[in-house]
Design an enzyme around this catalytic site. Structure first.
Site, PDB file in Angstrom:
ATOM      1  N   GLU A 262     -73.555 -24.266 117.709  1.00 46.34           N
ATOM      2  CA  GLU A 262     -72.178 -23.994 117.286  1.00 46.34           C
ATOM      3  C   GLU A 262     -72.210 -23.990 115.766  1.00 46.34           C
ATOM      4  OE1 GLU A 262     -70.252 -22.990 119.537  1.00 46.34           O
ATOM      5  OE2 GLU A 262     -71.451 -23.686 121.225  1.00 46.34           O
TER       6      GLU A 262
ATOM      7  N   CYS B 245     -64.766 -27.322 111.131  1.00 49.16           N
ATOM      8  CA  CYS B 245     -65.251 -25.965 111.383  1.00 49.16           C
ATOM      9  C   CYS B 245     -64.084 -25.072 111.789  1.00 49.16           C
ATOM     10  CB  CYS B 245     -66.303 -25.991 112.472  1.00 49.16           C
ATOM     11  SG  CYS B 245     -65.872 -27.136 113.776  1.00 49.16           S
TER      12      CYS B 245
HETATM   13  P1  NAD Z   1     -75.656 -27.922 107.760  1.00 47.59           P
HETATM   14  O1  NAD Z   1     -76.062 -26.643 108.388  1.00 47.59           O
HETATM   15  O2  NAD Z   1     -75.906 -28.105 106.311  1.00 47.59           O
HETATM   16  O3  NAD Z   1     -76.394 -29.147 108.476  1.00 47.59           O
HETATM   17  C1  NAD Z   1     -76.342 -29.309 109.873  1.00 47.59           C
HETATM   18  C2  NAD Z   1     -77.592 -30.038 110.311  1.00 47.59           C
HETATM   19  O4  NAD Z   1     -78.712 -29.188 110.084  1.00 47.59           O
HETATM   20  C3  NAD Z   1     -77.862 -31.325 109.529  1.00 47.59           C
HETATM   21  O5  NAD Z   1     -78.393 -32.295 110.401  1.00 47.59           O
HETATM   22  C4  NAD Z   1     -78.900 -30.886 108.528  1.00 47.59           C
HETATM   23  O6  NAD Z   1     -79.719 -31.938 108.084  1.00 47.59           O
HETATM   24  C5  NAD Z   1     -79.686 -29.886 109.329  1.00 47.59           C
HETATM   25  N1  NAD Z   1     -80.417 -28.923 108.511  1.00 47.59           N
HETATM   26  C6  NAD Z   1     -80.089 -28.479 107.271  1.00 47.59           C
HETATM   27  N2  NAD Z   1     -81.021 -27.605 106.848  1.00 47.59           N
HETATM   28  C7  NAD Z   1     -81.929 -27.486 107.845  1.00 47.59           C
HETATM   29  C8  NAD Z   1     -83.121 -26.728 108.019  1.00 47.59           C
HETATM   30  N3  NAD Z   1     -83.549 -25.900 107.074  1.00 47.59           N
HETATM   31  N4  NAD Z   1     -83.787 -26.846 109.192  1.00 47.59           N
HETATM   32  C9  NAD Z   1     -83.329 -27.662 110.163  1.00 47.59           C
HETATM   33  N5  NAD Z   1     -82.225 -28.422 110.050  1.00 47.59           N
HETATM   34  C10 NAD Z   1     -81.535 -28.320 108.904  1.00 47.59           C
HETATM   35  O7  NAD Z   1     -74.121 -28.150 108.133  1.00 47.59           O
HETATM   36  P2  NAD Z   1     -73.144 -29.310 107.673  1.00 47.59           P
HETATM   37  O8  NAD Z   1     -72.833 -29.153 106.217  1.00 47.59           O
HETATM   38  O9  NAD Z   1     -73.612 -30.640 108.156  1.00 47.59           O
HETATM   39  O10 NAD Z   1     -71.852 -28.948 108.543  1.00 47.59           O
HETATM   40  C11 NAD Z   1     -70.992 -27.931 108.158  1.00 47.59           C
HETATM   41  C12 NAD Z   1     -71.245 -26.657 108.925  1.00 47.59           C
HETATM   42  O11 NAD Z   1     -71.196 -26.928 110.318  1.00 47.59           O
HETATM   43  C13 NAD Z   1     -70.176 -25.611 108.673  1.00 47.59           C
HETATM   44  O12 NAD Z   1     -70.786 -24.349 108.594  1.00 47.59           O
HETATM   45  C14 NAD Z   1     -69.291 -25.716 109.909  1.00 47.59           C
HETATM   46  O13 NAD Z   1     -68.560 -24.551 110.187  1.00 47.59           O
HETATM   47  C15 NAD Z   1     -70.302 -26.023 110.954  1.00 47.59           C
HETATM   48  N6  NAD Z   1     -69.693 -26.676 112.109  1.00 47.59           N
HETATM   49  C16 NAD Z   1     -69.483 -25.926 113.214  1.00 47.59           C
HETATM   50  C17 NAD Z   1     -68.896 -26.475 114.339  1.00 47.59           C
HETATM   51  C18 NAD Z   1     -68.655 -25.656 115.585  1.00 47.59           C
HETATM   52  O14 NAD Z   1     -68.326 -26.229 116.613  1.00 47.59           O
HETATM   53  N7  NAD Z   1     -68.817 -24.341 115.522  1.00 47.59           N
HETATM   54  C19 NAD Z   1     -68.537 -27.826 114.319  1.00 47.59           C
HETATM   55  C20 NAD Z   1     -68.783 -28.578 113.162  1.00 47.59           C
HETATM   56  C21 NAD Z   1     -69.372 -27.983 112.072  1.00 47.59           C
END
Ligand code: NAD
Length: 546
Positions: A295, A329
């Site tokens: 998501e 989100c």
């Molecule tokens: P992010 O993508 O920065 O991080 C999410 C997770 O991915 C974290 O655990 C992070 O450490 C990990 N991560 C980061 N870079 C990575 C890589 N290169 N390889 C593997 N893992 C990696 O997101 P965030 O800032 O924590 O959250 C915000 C984002 O999440 C926004 O884009 C928001 O829209 C989305 N979000 C979506 C939903 C949904 O249900 N669609 C819900 C909540 C948040």
């Protein structure tokens, strides 16, 4: 194994506590908030039931007061990732074999612990670590997470009841097997409930898990893990690991036993994980095709029809756009308002914005806190600076940012004359709402704009009193949002009521907190038993002619 048509307890949504001045829950929360913030604690990893500490530690700070260190996070690398994978593999057979009632009981107990003696702890941790207000913490780290854990038990039970037909002389059965291998759960900072659901939903279905939370949410992740352990989760079923995401992900995605990925976060990260798994499939790296559930980002809209109720619309913009600093989100980020309503809507929104209180979330009179960290602060400030420097936009309210104490960005309302303006189409993930005013006779064109302006399709809302307009929006925006709201803000989905998730660049739309999601963590086995097998190879049509 119990013999009986066992039914889990009836399930209803956990009621929100109000935290009104003088209430007992407020007193308890304030006490817990003060106690948890008093001294920095150790935040170890949990691998195979053991607390794992390393010499690679980083301080975890409160977003609204970055001088305040909440804890020291012990970070691992590829070695700890492989240890976590081994622990998950070692725990898998016993856990997968355990009756569903055993797995369900752990979750129900965890939900009960969270609803009672640990509610204030997880709420306070979410306030301190992620800068949520008491209300935002309550609806997330208490109610939504309790709901995820309880409802998923109920949904699993429903799924197990889905059994095939049997024709005369046979008995057909479907067994819900947990996936082979391990599931890699990667969670975002913005919802404690998502962090607590992503590793647990596959575990409920019999999978074992390596869980990597967002670095900035390590504080609440620590307490989630404590609650699960207290609830009786066996060692190795969920293994929590901290550290730089790339090397940890490389170890997990490079492993032959990767059974699935349960991800929530930004679109770019999920795309890169998918790419790496795709390459792995091409080189026959995996034992099974890994299940990919992600998501991802959003650019959520509110579209007003000329018949919309102005007051309701204005409240939806303020609550939908600015609660939790726009870091949901589902947060309203682009709004389309007809010119017959605009001046009244604008003035209502500006009046409410003038009353919004912002500051330390430990002061319960504040409505908004700080954004999560410095990179977020800089990214969002960059969007505001872009609007300030653009001829096609003007800042109507807010626009200020102050990082001296915490990562504070004022709730900001921007008006643009360009529906393709950067702030109308890109995910900002902060307290910034951009409005585009359209000629009231152009509702149809605006529907097309809403549908096509952004690659995302997570949430969206239409405001109208004209029933035909609502019908038009439902059809024209069918694929523009996975969660669609009529005369309501696009945030605040409730487990069991509005299963959540979007399509296009917003994810695989497997609807967290619903049967659709649980289905992804099981691999059904069909069993056919023939009660009296044939003992003659000949079919009747081969019989002698009469
Ligand atoms: P992010 O993508 O920065 O991080 C999410 C997770 O991915 C974290 O655990 C992070 O450490 C990990 N991560 C980061 N870079 C990575 C890589 N290169 N390889 C593997 N893992 C990696 O997101 P965030 O800032 O924590 O959250 C915000 C984002 O999440 C926004 O884009 C928001 O829209 C989305 N979000 C979506 C939903 C949904 O249900 N669609 C819900 C909540 C948040």
């Amino acid at each position: 194994m119990l013999h009986g048509h066992v039914r889990p307890p009836a399930v209803t949504n956990e009621p929100n506590l109000g935290y009104a001045p003088g209430s007992p829950e407020r007193a308890e929360l304030e006490r817990t908030y003060a106690a948890l913030g008093e001294r920095a604690i150790d935040l170890p990893m949990f691998i195979g039931g053991r607390e794992v500490r390393t010499s690679d530690t980083v301080p975890l700070r409160s977003p609204h007061k970055h001088s305040h260190v909440l804890g020291q996070v012990h970070r691992g690398g590829p070695g700890e990732a492989l240890a976590a994978i081994d622990a998950a593999r070692a725990a898998r057979d016993d856990w997968a074999r355990a009756p569903w009632t055993t797995r369900a009981a752990v979750l129900l107990r965890a939900a009960e612990l969270l609803a009672t003696r640990h509610r204030a702890t997880l709420n306070a941790a979410t306030m301190l670590g992620q800068s949520k207000t008491a209300h935002q913490a309550e609806i997330d780290s208490a109610c939504e997470l309790i709901d995820f854990w309880r409802f998923n038990v109920h949904f699993m039970w429903q799924l197990l009841g889905e059994q095939p037909q049997s024709s005369p002389g046979t008995w057909n059965m479907l067994e819900a097997r947990g996936l082979e291998g391990f599931v890699y759960a990667v969670t975002p900072f913005n919802f404690t409930a998502i962090a607590g659901n992503l590793p647990v939903a596959p575990a409920l279905m019999g999978c074992t898990v390596v869980w990597k939370p967002a670095a900035s949410a390590a504080f609440s992740a620590h307490f989630i893990m404590q609650i699960l352990r207290e609830a009786g989760l066996p060692p190795g079923v969920i293994n929590l690991i901290h550290g730089a995401p790339q090397p940890i992900s490389a170890a997990a995605l490079g492993h032959r036993d990767l059974g699935g990925v349960h991800f929530t976060g930004s679109t770019g990260v999920f795309n890169s994980m998918w790419g790496s798994i795709g390459a792995g499939v091409a080189e026959s790296r995996y034992r099974s095709y890994p299940r990919l559930v992600g998501e991802t980002g959003g650019k959520d809209f509110i579209l007003a029809h000329p018949s919309a109720d102005v007051d309701a619309l204005a409240v939806a913009i303020v609550r939908g756009g600015f609660e939790y600093q726009g870091q949901k989100c589902s947060a309203a980020s682009r709004v389309y308002i007809p010119d017959n309503l605009w001046l009244r809507v604008r003035d209502r929104v500006l009046a409410m914005m003038a009353e919004l209180t912002q500051g330390d979330v430990g002061d319960l009179s504040n409505f908004v806190g700080a954004v999560i960290d410095q990179p977020a602060f800089e990214r969002i400030s960059g969007y505001i600076a872009h609007a300030k420097g653009s001829a096609s936009a003007k800042i109507l309210a807010g626009g200020g940012a102050d990082s001296s104490v915490g990562w504070f960005i004022q709730p900001t309302l921007v008006e643009t004359t360009d529906p393709g303006f950067k702030l109308m189409v890109e995910e900002i993930f902060g307290p910034v709402v951009t409005a585009y005013v359209y000629p009231e006779e152009h509702f149809e064109d605006t529907l097309r704009l809403v549908d096509a302006s952004s690659p995302y399709a997570l949430t969206g809302a239409v405001f109208a009193t004209d029933r035909h307009a609502i019908e038009r929006a439902l059809v024209a925006l069918r694929h523009a949002a996975g969660n669609f709201y009529i005369n309501d803000k696009p945030t605040g989905a409730v487990v069991g009521q509005q299963p959540f998730g979007g399509a296009r660049a917003s994810g695989t739309n497997d609807k967290a907190g619903g049967v659709y999601n649980l289905l992804r963590w099981m691999s059904p086995r069909t069993i056919k038993e023939t009660l009296v097998p044939p003992i003659d190879w000949r079919y009747p049509f081969l019989g002698p002619r009469k």
